[in-house]
Write a protein that holds these residues in place. Sequence first.
Motif: not given
Length: 426
Positions: A304-306, A326-333, A398-401
Amino acid sequence: MSLAPPTRIHELLAAQAARQPDAVLLHEEDGRRCTYGELWRQVGAAAEWLQAQGVQPGHRVLVVGENCRAMLLALFSCSVLGAWPVGVNARLSAREIATIQTHAQPQIALYTSGVSTAARAHAEQAGAMPADTGVWGEGLDHWRASQATPAEPPPIAALVATVIYTSGTTGAPKGVLVPHRGLVHFAGISAASRRLQPADIAYAALPLSHIFGIATVLLATIAGGASLVLRSRFDPADVLRSLTDPGITILQGVPTMFTRLLAAIPEPRSPISSRLRYVYTGGAALDPTLKRDVERQFGVPMHHGYGITEYAGSMFITEIDQPRQDCTAGVAVEGVQWHIGELDAPCQPPGEPGPILIRGPGVMLGYYKAPEQTAQALLPGGWLNTGDIGYVDHSGALFISGRSKDLIIRSGFNVYPLEVESVINA
């Protein structure tokens, strides 16, 4: 002699055409294959044709279409000339396209009528004429402005790779000025994150008028020297066939595409044997039920990503060697800095949500002809206000709210609609 690092998106294609001219780049809908060398030669011809139509650096070229070779030719030939391609999904209404065209003032408009009945309808309404088939192939129509349109000046003209119109959460569409620098940087990051090799084959049904399709699917694949199964529309049955022939290894899409894909698999859903090694979703929230079902079906982690249109590529991605449950968007590239909270306040501690601010090479150059909206999004110090709310955990994931404007206040507590959707989906 080594080639200089690319600074414009067409140089990514040129480098691969020089390195492996006979390698297949495109597996097209009609069964044809197109090599890197062949596409690069056609880009040169397309650039000459556009120039003959009066297209100069800083001019806008409206591309109303669905995925096909002509869309790639338009994107890269504009890069060669220093013009700005304005990709528009042909499935938009005539009113929406007219609004964008009036704002962008293109010198020329291209319509991929051969692969899109919607594009053909727009072309007919515009009074467009067939383009040179020796340059573009069959099925491309064009409309040309009756007089020369104003060209943007050299300082900014040379920096913009494409203009993508997005309405976001507010009214009229805004033209995001996407920088060459950011797209080139992210192409390398994305190719490395998936460990792309020339033997890889990715599925390309995400619209090439969208930042996801351009950055993550098209340019990253080219940076890795891999190939694309290029499709004008997403078709679950075609995806399932492509797992075998030509044998896709990379599958990327928005969550809805994966939901449709699972629904197309007959019951009982036994795991599918294929060459597929990497599955990725972005563009919308990922719920745990979909993630679980996709992983069971295909036997590989769902990454997953953001990302947002205002940044050239994903800003966060889950790591290939450390798949998440989990459904995290991952870590900063690489190259991306983040700040959770207001810019003039300390960063929020892990687990505490706040506005997501981003800084990095992919930050847009602004909204086209919209200085007030640009000033609201681009903050001092090079920070971009994403308009999203989220938090990071202790690992930096990161998790998006939700969106900053989408907020429910219940008994004094902030509740974001995305959180409610996730619970319902689960």
